[in-house]
Structure formats: C-alpha cells, structure tokens
Design an enzyme around this catalytic site. Structure first.
Site, PDB file in Angstrom:
ATOM      1  N   ASP A 297       5.442   0.751  11.890  1.00 41.70           N
ATOM      2  CA  ASP A 297       4.213   0.078  11.437  1.00 41.70           C
ATOM      3  C   ASP A 297       4.128  -1.386  11.883  1.00 41.70           C
ATOM      4  OD1 ASP A 297       3.432   2.412  10.251  1.00 41.70           O
ATOM      5  OD2 ASP A 297       3.989   1.820   8.217  1.00 41.70           O
TER       6      ASP A 297
ATOM      7  N   ARG B   2      -8.209  -0.651   5.446  1.00 44.34           N
ATOM      8  CA  ARG B   2      -7.459   0.388   4.722  1.00 44.34           C
ATOM      9  C   ARG B   2      -6.122  -0.170   4.228  1.00 44.34           C
ATOM     10  NH1 ARG B   2      -6.405   5.547   7.839  1.00 44.34           N
ATOM     11  NH2 ARG B   2      -5.246   5.767   5.920  1.00 44.34           N
TER      12      ARG B   2
ATOM     13  N   LYS C 178       0.832  -1.211   0.000  1.00 40.11           N
ATOM     14  CA  LYS C 178       0.000   0.000   0.000  1.00 40.11           C
ATOM     15  C   LYS C 178       0.864   1.257   0.000  1.00 40.11           C
ATOM     16  CE  LYS C 178      -1.530   1.491   4.187  1.00 40.11           C
ATOM     17  NZ  LYS C 178      -1.203   2.889   4.525  1.00 40.11           N
ATOM     18  N   ASN C 179       1.893   1.274   0.873  1.00 42.53           N
ATOM     19  CA  ASN C 179       2.665   2.510   1.025  1.00 42.53           C
ATOM     20  C   ASN C 179       3.646   2.764  -0.119  1.00 42.53           C
ATOM     21  OD1 ASN C 179       1.222   3.039   3.275  1.00 42.53           O
ATOM     22  ND2 ASN C 179       2.840   2.543   4.744  1.00 42.53           N
TER      23      ASN C 179
ATOM     24  N   ARG D 161       1.434  14.768  13.067  1.00 39.14           N
ATOM     25  CA  ARG D 161       1.804  14.563  11.667  1.00 39.14           C
ATOM     26  C   ARG D 161       1.757  15.839  10.812  1.00 39.14           C
ATOM     27  NH1 ARG D 161      -0.622   8.880   9.739  1.00 39.14           N
ATOM     28  NH2 ARG D 161       1.200   8.924   8.405  1.00 39.14           N
TER      29      ARG D 161
ATOM     30  N   CYS E  77      -3.865  12.647  13.191  1.00 39.71           N
ATOM     31  CA  CYS E  77      -4.661  11.422  13.135  1.00 39.71           C
ATOM     32  C   CYS E  77      -4.416  10.669  14.426  1.00 39.71           C
ATOM     33  CB  CYS E  77      -4.322  10.598  11.903  1.00 39.71           C
ATOM     34  SG  CYS E  77      -2.769   9.761  12.040  1.00 39.71           S
TER      35      CYS E  77
HETATM   36  N1  EPU Z   1       7.075  14.872  10.151  1.00 33.86           N
HETATM   37  C1  EPU Z   1       7.263  16.209  10.433  1.00 33.86           C
HETATM   38  N2  EPU Z   1       7.131  17.111   9.398  1.00 33.86           N
HETATM   39  C2  EPU Z   1       6.828  16.724   8.141  1.00 33.86           C
HETATM   40  C3  EPU Z   1       6.635  15.360   7.860  1.00 33.86           C
HETATM   41  C4  EPU Z   1       6.769  14.441   8.899  1.00 33.86           C
HETATM   42  O1  EPU Z   1       7.540  16.586  11.570  1.00 33.86           O
HETATM   43  O2  EPU Z   1       6.719  17.611   7.260  1.00 33.86           O
HETATM   44  C5  EPU Z   1       7.203  13.883  11.253  1.00 33.86           C
HETATM   45  C6  EPU Z   1       5.925  13.087  11.503  1.00 33.86           C
HETATM   46  O3  EPU Z   1       5.033  13.784  12.339  1.00 33.86           O
HETATM   47  C7  EPU Z   1       6.467  11.826  12.129  1.00 33.86           C
HETATM   48  C8  EPU Z   1       7.801  11.631  11.415  1.00 33.86           C
HETATM   49  O4  EPU Z   1       8.151  12.907  10.872  1.00 33.86           O
HETATM   50  O5  EPU Z   1       6.694  12.012  13.492  1.00 33.86           O
HETATM   51  C9  EPU Z   1       7.803  10.604  10.300  1.00 33.86           C
HETATM   52  O6  EPU Z   1       6.715  10.863   9.427  1.00 33.86           O
HETATM   53  P1  EPU Z   1       6.742  10.486   7.885  1.00 33.86           P
HETATM   54  O7  EPU Z   1       6.541  11.726   7.096  1.00 33.86           O
HETATM   55  O8  EPU Z   1       7.947   9.667   7.596  1.00 33.86           O
HETATM   56  O9  EPU Z   1       5.438   9.580   7.751  1.00 33.86           O
HETATM   57  P2  EPU Z   1       4.352   9.608   6.594  1.00 33.86           P
HETATM   58  O10 EPU Z   1       4.984   9.798   5.282  1.00 33.86           O
HETATM   59  O11 EPU Z   1       3.250  10.495   6.988  1.00 33.86           O
HETATM   60  C10 EPU Z   1       4.530   7.033   6.102  1.00 33.86           C
HETATM   61  C11 EPU Z   1       3.587   5.874   6.064  1.00 33.86           C
HETATM   62  C12 EPU Z   1       3.160   5.518   7.476  1.00 33.86           C
HETATM   63  C13 EPU Z   1       4.411   5.156   8.287  1.00 33.86           C
HETATM   64  C14 EPU Z   1       5.413   6.328   8.247  1.00 33.86           C
HETATM   65  C15 EPU Z   1       6.723   6.027   8.936  1.00 33.86           C
HETATM   66  C16 EPU Z   1       2.523   6.103   3.919  1.00 33.86           C
HETATM   67  C17 EPU Z   1       1.311   6.425   3.135  1.00 33.86           C
HETATM   68  N3  EPU Z   1       2.443   6.211   5.249  1.00 33.86           N
HETATM   69  O12 EPU Z   1       3.808   8.105   6.691  1.00 33.86           O
HETATM   70  O13 EPU Z   1       2.323   4.380   7.382  1.00 33.86           O
HETATM   71  O14 EPU Z   1       4.082   4.880   9.619  1.00 33.86           O
HETATM   72  O15 EPU Z   1       5.686   6.681   6.873  1.00 33.86           O
HETATM   73  O16 EPU Z   1       7.313   4.907   8.384  1.00 33.86           O
HETATM   74  O17 EPU Z   1       3.550   5.753   3.356  1.00 33.86           O
HETATM   75  C18 EPU Z   1       0.620   2.889   8.040  1.00 33.86           C
HETATM   76  O18 EPU Z   1       0.734   2.331   6.932  1.00 33.86           O
HETATM   77  O19 EPU Z   1      -0.034   2.393   8.990  1.00 33.86           O
HETATM   78  C19 EPU Z   1       1.281   4.176   8.267  1.00 33.86           C
HETATM   79  C20 EPU Z   1       0.918   5.016   9.226  1.00 33.86           C
END
Ligand code: EPU
Length: 417
Positions: free
Chosen positions: A305, A397, A22-23, A122, A117
């Site tokens: 995850d 999801r 998915k990701n 986030r 969320c």
């Molecule tokens: N963060 C910031 N600023 C930003 C972006 C992120 O502070 O601009 C912080 C976030 O709040 C968090 C950390 O950085 O504390 C890491 O967040 P990241 O951006 O890496 O996560 P994401 O891209 O929102 C993806 C996956 C998540 C997974 C995380 C970490 C997808 C669609 N989602 O989220 O998947 O937990 O990376 O590996 O790829 C799941 O599938 O259950 C899921 C939550």
C-alpha cells in the site's frame, strides 16, 4: 466529478496528527456483528469506506450513531437479512469481512462475491477453505457465496499464503466456534493485532495475533466493548514520503514507528533524516536522495500500500532503483500516468525500474485506485506547474481530507468540481 488541483513545486513542512486506520477500522466494524451489547469505537477515520461499512451494518441489523468523536454501534434486535448485497459489495471489497462474523453469529451468510479490482484478481478461496475447515457448508451460486453452519466447530487450519482479510474473517468466526481453533500461516499486519485486541475486549480468548499461529478458544457469546482504533500507517507513510520527496520536514504526531519500520529504514537509507519517539515520527530532507529498491511483502515487509508512493519518491533519486511488487499482480497502473508527467520508468513483469532524477511537469492525470491516487498527488507536489488528478473518489475512500492536510503543510492544493 471532483478533482484535485495541485500547483507545484511545493515543500511540505509542519506537523500533522495521525488519523485512525481504515484497514483496522473495517474489520473491527464487521466484528461488531458478533457483539451482544453496545460497542463504542473511537478514532474511526472519516473516509468513504467507513461510511460504506456503516451502511452495510445498518442493512444487517447493527445501528450506529455518533457520540462526540466516537461511534456507538448496537444490535437492533429485529429480524434482519444475513445478506451483503452486490450494490454495497461492489463499491467496497472489504464488505467480504462480514462473512465470518455473520456466519458465526447467525448460522448463515450470503455475501456477493467481491470479484477482482483495479489491482488484481483478489480471490477469497482461502477465506472459504478456512470456514469449511470450521464446519461451514459453502456454495457459490449466482455471484454470491452462501455459507451455513448451525454451530461452527474449532479446528486447525493453515493458510497456504498469508492473507490479511482471510486471517481476519477466520479469527472473527472462530471466536464463536465450539472448542479451540488453531490458525497457522496467518498474516501478521498491525491491523490484525488491533482486531484481536477489540475481540478480546468483547470477551474473546485469543493468543498469538501478530504471529504466524493464532489460537482461539471459542465462546458462547461476546459482550460489548470500548475501543480506540490504531493510527493509519499508510496515510502517515504517505505524508512522510512527501517530506523526503519535496525536500521538506514533516512530523506526524500519534503515529506508531514500529508499524512503519520497513518504510522508515528505507527513508534512512536513501538519505532522509528520520527521528522517532514512541508516538511521533519526523522525516526531514538532508541532501540528495539515493536510489534504493524495495520488494513489497506481507508485514513486516515493505507494504504494497506504499509501493506507488515510494515509486514517486524514486523518480527524484539520483540513479536507478527497482521496485518489485509481489503481493498484487496488477499494481503498476500509476506508471503510465507518471510517465506522462515526465518520469523515466520501465516495467518488466512484476519489476519496475525507475531512473532518476526526472524533472516532472504538471498535467491532467487519472487515478485508478486508492494508493495510485496518492502517488499522483505526491508527483503533483514535485512537478512544475499545475497537476489535475481526476477520479479522486478513489482517494476519498482511504485518505481523510488530503487536500486540507497538504495545505496545512504549505502545499497549494485545492478540490475542484
Ligand atoms: N489471496 C488469495 N486468496 C485469498 C485471499 C487473498 O489468493 O483467499 C491473495 C490476494 O489475491 C493477494 C494476496 O493474497 O494477492 C494478499 O491479499 P490479502 O488477502 O492479504 O489482501 P486483502 O485482505 O484483500 C488488505 C488490505 C489491502 C492491502 C492488502 C495487503 C483491507 C481492507 N485491505 O487486503 O489494502 O493492500 O491487505 O496488505 O485491509 C488499500 O488499503 O489500498 C488496500 C488495497
């Protein structure tokens, strides 16, 4: 609302075929906005988030149709909105991944702010800072982020902390920027490497995906491509944890051991037998489970995850272990539900101490997010009696027909209304 009814205890045994990630699929679908020609994607998982992304793409002017096992995407060529509305973004945060490609391709994007969320605040500040570095104007008003740039320009940008979505958004935007972009402090997840492979197939020039620094030479246009999405390390990891947890023996065909190395090392340390070949992982119960702690970290660290599912496993280990969550600030919501099933867990800030083994007993529990749902289903498999997991729309999801996969492995699980 649908629920899962699990009759425990179970012993998982048998072979599964890995499904698509998915990701990885979500950013790749968003990247289809950059393509001038037809895109054919195979191994897309049949989960709710993918259906939501296809709906968003249709709204933005990329139509899709099924062809056998693949999905074909093509631009409609009509004048389409550059807006990702709240109604779609609120159901799936990953909608924010259309920001970079929309802006790069159309010079304008308006995307509802995803907000927090269940697992944390986030923010997307790093996505926005990166787009600004490429020359975009960014404004936040009325709950939407609006970005404009007639032509993005290549630049150097350093992520103050690794972000998966931020790296993906910038990588996609930079493919159509003028000149060279150098991104450092990048996230290194396998899903980012898969996105880069897809962009390269479209004609993008990218070097370093999967490393700290990624260099992108911008192109005037990107064509079409055929791509097969990688397998889902988190779904695979969940079933492999299930094998160790239920004293079982599970093989996942088509799984990629290197993507799951941090989990497989842990499973080996706690006393499970782990066997891998290039595209296959087998985990077998070998004897009493030893307690071992984990600290969640960006790849190649232990994935956040799989934290909730690993915690269920530690409820059956002989002794105490500590699980530390460093990626998200609120990802222990499964703990109160595990306590209700008889687990012995105490939380101190970002640490959870688990004392095992606990005899879990079935009851009604409430899923709060995708991975917490999976951890409760696993707990139901080792619990005595009936466990009912409510709100499984979270599970749907990201897990493909989890009940049928578990049934195939010998568990007594059914979906009820
Ligand atoms: N963060 C910031 N600023 C930003 C972006 C992120 O502070 O601009 C912080 C976030 O709040 C968090 C950390 O950085 O504390 C890491 O967040 P990241 O951006 O890496 O996560 P994401 O891209 O929102 C993806 C996956 C998540 C997974 C995380 C970490 C997808 C669609 N989602 O989220 O998947 O937990 O990376 O590996 O790829 C799941 O599938 O259950 C899921 C939550």
């Amino acid at each position: 609302m649908q629920k899962l009814l699990i009759r425990g205890p179970a012993r998982l045994s048998g072979t599964l075929v890995a499904g698509g990630a998915k990701n990885a699929a979500l950013p790749i679908l968003a990247a289809a906005l950059l393509a001038d020609e037809e895109v054919e994607l195979s191994n897309l998982p049949q989960v709710q988030d993918i259906r939501t992304m296809l709906k968003l793409l249709a709204h933005l002017g990329v139509e899709s149709e099924r062809r056998g096992d693949a999905v074909i995407l093509r631009p409609t060529g009509k004048a389409n909105p550059d807006v990702a509305p709240y109604e779609l973004v609120k159901t799936m945060r990953a909608s924010v991944l259309v920001l970079g490609p929309l802006l790069a391709r159309r010079g304008h994007a308006r995307v509802s702010l995803p907000g927090g969320c269940a697992i944390g605040v986030r923010p997307i500040d790093l996505h926005l800072a990166g787009l600004e570095a490429l020359g975009a104007e960014v404004e936040i008003e009325h709950g939407y982020v609006e970005t404009r740039a007639r032509q993005l320009t290549g630049a150097r940008f350093h992520f103050a902390k690794p972000t998966v979505g931020g790296t993906e958004n910038l990588l996609m935007a930079a493919c159509l920027a003028r000149g060279t972009t150098v991104l450092s402090g990048c996230a290194r997840e396998p899903e980012i490497v898969d996105l880069a492979r897809f962009l390269q197939a479209l004609g993008a020039e990218i070097d370093g995906a999967g490393e700290d620094t990624i260099t992108i030479e911008g192109r005037d246009r990107l064509g079409g491509a055929r791509h097969r999405v990688i397998s889902d390390r988190i779904q695979d990891g969940t079933y492999l944890i299930g094998a160790a947890l239920t004293r079982g023996d599970v093989t996942v065909e088509g799984s990629r051991p290197a993507d799951l190395a941090p989990l497989l090392e842990k499973l080996d340390e706690i006393g499970a037998e782990v066997e891998t070949s290039q595209q296959r992982i087998r985990v077998r119960h070998r004897g009493p489970l030893k307690p071992r702690g984990v600290v969640t970290e960006p790849f190649p660290g232990f994935p956040t995850d799989l934290q909730a599912q690993y915690m269920t496993l530690m409820t059956q280990a002989e002794g105490s272990s500590i699980v530390s969550e460093t990626v998200f600030e609120n990802r222990f919501q499964h703990v109160p539900e595990l306590l209700r099933m008889g687990a012995d867990i105490s939380i101190d800030g970002t640490y959870a101490r688990i004392h095992g083994p606990s005899a879990l007993s079935g009851t009604s529990v409430m899923a709060t997010d995708l991975r917490a749902s999976a951890c409760l289903v696993l707990a139901g498999l080792v619990a005595d009696g009936e466990t009912v997991v409510h709100r499984i729309y979270h599970l749907d999801r990201g897990y493909e027909r989890m009940e049928s996969k578990l049934q195939k492995l010998g568990a007594r699980v059914e979906r009820i209304d």
